[in-house]
Design a protein around this motif. Structure first.
Motif, PDB file in Angstrom:
ATOM      1  N   LYS A 172       0.883  -1.171   0.000  1.00 39.54           N
ATOM      2  CA  LYS A 172       0.000   0.000   0.000  1.00 39.54           C
ATOM      3  C   LYS A 172       0.919   1.218   0.000  1.00 39.54           C
ATOM      4  N   SER A 173       0.671   2.207   0.835  1.00 33.37           N
ATOM      5  CA  SER A 173       1.587   3.341   0.932  1.00 33.37           C
ATOM      6  C   SER A 173       1.601   3.856   2.360  1.00 33.37           C
ATOM      7  N   GLY A 174       2.647   4.635   2.691  1.00 33.33           N
ATOM      8  CA  GLY A 174       2.829   5.037   4.073  1.00 33.33           C
ATOM      9  C   GLY A 174       2.891   6.530   4.324  1.00 33.33           C
ATOM     10  N   PHE A 175       3.048   7.332   3.257  1.00 29.25           N
ATOM     11  CA  PHE A 175       3.056   8.779   3.466  1.00 29.25           C
ATOM     12  C   PHE A 175       2.619   9.482   2.188  1.00 29.25           C
ATOM     13  N   PHE A 176       1.902  10.585   2.369  1.00 28.86           N
ATOM     14  CA  PHE A 176       1.471  11.412   1.256  1.00 28.86           C
ATOM     15  C   PHE A 176       2.629  12.296   0.795  1.00 28.86           C
ATOM     16  N   ASP A 177       2.433  12.945  -0.325  1.00 26.46           N
ATOM     17  CA  ASP A 177       3.429  13.877  -0.842  1.00 26.46           C
ATOM     18  C   ASP A 177       3.740  14.966   0.186  1.00 26.46           C
ATOM     19  N   SER A 178       2.722  15.383   0.928  1.00 24.82           N
ATOM     20  CA  SER A 178       2.878  16.455   1.918  1.00 24.82           C
ATOM     21  C   SER A 178       3.713  16.030   3.117  1.00 24.82           C
ATOM     22  N   GLU A 179       3.831  14.732   3.385  1.00 20.71           N
ATOM     23  CA  GLU A 179       4.607  14.239   4.528  1.00 20.71           C
ATOM     24  C   GLU A 179       5.881  13.511   4.105  1.00 20.71           C
ATOM     25  N   ALA A 180       6.213  13.557   2.823  1.00 26.60           N
ATOM     26  CA  ALA A 180       7.398  12.845   2.339  1.00 26.60           C
ATOM     27  C   ALA A 180       8.675  13.350   3.014  1.00 26.60           C
ATOM     28  N   ALA A 181       8.776  14.649   3.179  1.00 26.22           N
ATOM     29  CA  ALA A 181       9.988  15.213   3.802  1.00 26.22           C
ATOM     30  C   ALA A 181      10.091  14.807   5.266  1.00 26.22           C
ATOM     31  N   ILE A 182       8.949  14.690   5.936  1.00 27.05           N
ATOM     32  CA  ILE A 182       8.952  14.273   7.339  1.00 27.05           C
ATOM     33  C   ILE A 182       9.465  12.845   7.452  1.00 27.05           C
ATOM     34  N   TYR A 183       8.954  11.955   6.583  1.00 27.58           N
ATOM     35  CA  TYR A 183       9.419  10.577   6.688  1.00 27.58           C
ATOM     36  C   TYR A 183      10.891  10.460   6.307  1.00 27.58           C
ATOM     37  N   GLU A 184      11.325  11.282   5.364  1.00 31.20           N
ATOM     38  CA  GLU A 184      12.751  11.269   4.999  1.00 31.20           C
ATOM     39  C   GLU A 184      13.625  11.626   6.201  1.00 31.20           C
ATOM     40  N   LYS A 185      13.189  12.599   7.002  1.00 33.74           N
ATOM     41  CA  LYS A 185      13.932  12.964   8.211  1.00 33.74           C
ATOM     42  C   LYS A 185      13.947  11.817   9.220  1.00 33.74           C
ATOM     43  N   ILE A 186      12.803  11.171   9.368  1.00 30.01           N
ATOM     44  CA  ILE A 186      12.707  10.039  10.293  1.00 30.01           C
ATOM     45  C   ILE A 186      13.672   8.934   9.869  1.00 30.01           C
ATOM     46  N   ALA A 187      13.648   8.610   8.571  1.00 32.05           N
ATOM     47  CA  ALA A 187      14.508   7.545   8.052  1.00 32.05           C
ATOM     48  C   ALA A 187      15.984   7.897   8.212  1.00 32.05           C
ATOM     49  N   GLU A 188      16.324   9.131   7.911  1.00 29.09           N
ATOM     50  CA  GLU A 188      17.710   9.563   8.031  1.00 29.09           C
ATOM     51  C   GLU A 188      18.180   9.508   9.482  1.00 29.09           C
ATOM     52  N   SER A 189      17.307   9.905  10.400  1.00 24.36           N
ATOM     53  CA  SER A 189      17.668   9.937  11.818  1.00 24.36           C
ATOM     54  C   SER A 189      18.021   8.554  12.344  1.00 24.36           C
ATOM     55  N   MET A 190      17.293   7.532  11.882  1.00 23.73           N
ATOM     56  CA  MET A 190      17.504   6.186  12.414  1.00 23.73           C
ATOM     57  C   MET A 190      18.191   5.255  11.424  1.00 23.73           C
ATOM     58  N   GLN A 191      18.718   5.852  10.356  1.00 22.67           N
ATOM     59  CA  GLN A 191      19.487   5.105   9.360  1.00 22.67           C
ATOM     60  C   GLN A 191      18.670   3.985   8.722  1.00 22.67           C
ATOM     61  N   ILE A 192      17.432   4.317   8.390  1.00 25.03           N
ATOM     62  CA  ILE A 192      16.577   3.391   7.647  1.00 25.03           C
ATOM     63  C   ILE A 192      16.900   3.583   6.175  1.00 25.03           C
ATOM     64  N   PRO A 193      17.361   2.575   5.471  1.00 23.20           N
ATOM     65  CA  PRO A 193      17.813   2.776   4.083  1.00 23.20           C
ATOM     66  C   PRO A 193      16.665   2.902   3.086  1.00 23.20           C
ATOM     67  N   GLU A 194      16.900   3.706   2.062  1.00 22.15           N
ATOM     68  CA  GLU A 194      15.982   3.759   0.928  1.00 22.15           C
ATOM     69  C   GLU A 194      16.269   2.540   0.057  1.00 22.15           C
ATOM     70  N   THR A 195      15.225   1.931  -0.471  1.00 23.41           N
ATOM     71  CA  THR A 195      15.390   0.709  -1.258  1.00 23.41           C
ATOM     72  C   THR A 195      16.020   1.027  -2.606  1.00 23.41           C
ATOM     73  N   LYS A 196      17.086   0.336  -2.929  1.00 26.87           N
ATOM     74  CA  LYS A 196      17.810   0.589  -4.179  1.00 26.87           C
ATOM     75  C   LYS A 196      16.914   0.290  -5.385  1.00 26.87           C
ATOM     76  N   GLY A 197      16.988   1.174  -6.353  1.00 23.70           N
ATOM     77  CA  GLY A 197      16.222   0.988  -7.576  1.00 23.70           C
ATOM     78  C   GLY A 197      14.826   1.570  -7.520  1.00 23.70           C
ATOM     79  N   PHE A 198      14.463   2.143  -6.385  1.00 23.66           N
ATOM     80  CA  PHE A 198      13.128   2.726  -6.221  1.00 23.66           C
ATOM     81  C   PHE A 198      13.244   4.147  -5.681  1.00 23.66           C
ATOM     82  N   ASP A 199      12.282   4.977  -6.046  1.00 23.61           N
ATOM     83  CA  ASP A 199      12.246   6.346  -5.554  1.00 23.61           C
ATOM     84  C   ASP A 199      11.204   6.457  -4.457  1.00 23.61           C
TER      85      ASP A 199
END
Length: 464
Positions: free
Chosen positions: A214-241
């Motif tokens: 499904k999905s976990g964040f809207f366009d309006s909250e994408a930057a928030i989740y990016e900060k969360i992921a960066e803070s806890m070193q959650i990796p972005e999946t290779k080959g996907f945006d």
């Protein structure tokens, strides 16, 4: 990922993490729990459908009671898993040990408490109704919206998802000046996002990734989740945006929900005489067949049931024992898959990691529930009502936002709560429609029906 970097006291709306100070009364994550449980958004869940229509002569679960029970199971899962992580890593220091032995339980409980806070009225049919409305746009309304929104913004509505909306409810400041929404910790929020991807990347099972189910964040909250992921070193999946690995704690939140709804929906069905005690026993007692500990054997449970007179009490006893058994099993399964969890490669929920015999029994529960519970006449009726009510509300309010100068439009917009600001400006279409969806998704079942009747003229409001 690393257990040591997967927790933080950093909060949304705060520039720096608060100092790590073990609090004997209320740690950072208990504060998260408290902020959620005292919120109006959580309180409104008491009048949102879980499965069966509300209210009724027989009290069944609503979204609020379901969420409280999921939080209870989640706390147990978090405690069990946390103790095992701490035991396995004895030299990681006091903060690490304190968190996993004493605070992870509160994180999972808080995430579970909020897991349905973004769901619209009328159960999952409410989500379907929002999606169907935006997929079915026609004429000038379709042209204006499609020309004003990016593909990802449009997907936020066409693939509206309660999980994404939960993150928005908890982090968006709406019409308040202070940023950060409920100002929860990144840890609790990350434990809530079951499908960490943008709307446009979600609803795609062909990837094989659980994150894009499904999905976990809207366009309006994408930057928030990016900060969360960066803070806890959650990796972005290779080959996907804008697709991330799941935070390991999500599996515990998800497991608590999976355990609860499978047994509690059938408990409600029994109270409503949709299913029988014998069928309930047939579905759940086989899980105890191969247990060797005396108090967990089927024979012992059968002997206890023989001493209970009331059928509802018998169902409650089986439910309690089954939840206890599944909590124990899934906490151990969580640790058995530690390597995959930390690598971000476990592409199935913990229930699907059970031994084959248990998975087969779960499948029997699923099939029976779909046929006899989720397609029960009253359930289908509330789903149809949800389509008509939510679709009707969106039609009226979206038209008003796109044509704010019309006399009726101005009056309709006045009905939208001030916390959901509507500008009516051509360059603010995405934000304005989001405000309307926020407004409608936050309604209770009864309020949605009431306002729909009034604005369509079915009911004439009384002057008070």
């Amino acid at each position: 990922m690393n257990w040591a970097t997967l927790f933080t006291t950093q909060r949304t709306g705060a520039s720096e993490p608060t100092n790590w100070k073990p609090d004997p009364v209320r740690n950072s994550f208990i504060k998260d729990y408290d902020r959620i449980i005292f919120s109006s958004a959580f309180r409104r869940l008491q009048n949102k459908t879980q499965v069966f229509p509300l209210p009724g002569a027989i009290f069944v679960h609503n979204r609020l009671t379901h969420s409280l029970e999921v939080a209870s199971v989640g706390r147990s899962l978090g405690k069990a898993a946390g103790e095992m992580i701490a035991d396995k890593n004895p030299d990681m220091g006091p903060e690490f040990t304190e968190f996993y032995r004493h605070e992870l339980a509160s994180v999972i409980a808080a995430a579970c408490l909020a897991h349905d806070i973004g769901n619209p009225p009328f159960g999952h049919s409410g989500e379907d109704a929002i999606r169907a409305f935006f997929h079915g746009l026609e004429g000038d309304m379709r042209k204006t919206i499609h020309n004003s929104l990016s593909k990802n913004q449009l997907s936020d509505f066409e693939n509206f998802e309660g999980n994404s909306n939960a993150l928005r409810v908890l982090t968006h400041n709406f019409n308040e000046p202070e940023q950060g929404g409920y100002r929860l910790t990144y840890t609790t929020l990350a434990s809530l996002v079951k499908y960490p991807c943008a709307s446009i990347a979600g609803f795609n099972k062909e990837t094989g990734l659980i994150a894009t189910k499904k999905s976990g964040f809207f366009d309006s909250e994408a930057a928030i989740y990016e900060k969360i992921a960066e803070s806890m070193q959650i990796p972005e999946t290779k080959g996907f945006d804008q697709v991330y690995a799941r935070h390991p704690f999500v599996y515990l939140t998800e497991a608590a929900d999976d355990i609860c709804y499978r047994v509690i929906d059938l408990e409600d069905a029994h109270r409503l005489h949709i299913t029988t005690l014998e069928k309930f026993k047939e579905l759940f007692l086989p899980f105890f067949e191969n247990e060797t500990e005396v108090y967990k054997t089927r024979d012992y449970i059968e002997s206890k049931l023989a001493n209970i007179n009331d059928d509802n009490q018998k169902v409650q006893y089986i439910r309690a024992r089954w939840i206890g058994l599944m909590t124990e099993k899934l906490s151990h399964i969580f640790m058995a898959h530690e390597k995959e969890l930390l690598a971000g490669t476990l592409e199935k929920d913990l229930l699907k990691c059970l031994p084959a015999t248990d998975r087969e029994l779960i499948d029997l529960i699923n099939k029976y529930s779909i046929k006899h519970v989720y397609n029960y006449k009253a359930v289908v009726e509330i789903e149809i009502a949800g389509f008509n009510v939510i679709g009707g509300l969106l039609k009226e309010f979206v038209h008003a936002v796109l044509h704010p100068s019309l006399p009726k439009s101005a009056k309709l917009i006045k009905l939208v709560s001030a916390q959901f600001p509507v500008s009516g400006k051509p360059g603010q279409v995405y934000r304005d429609i989001q405000s309307l969806v926020d407004f409608i998704a936050g309604m209770t079942d009864l309020y949605a029906i009431d306002i729909y009747r009034k604005i369509t003229g079915i009911t004439i409001p009384e002057i008070r």
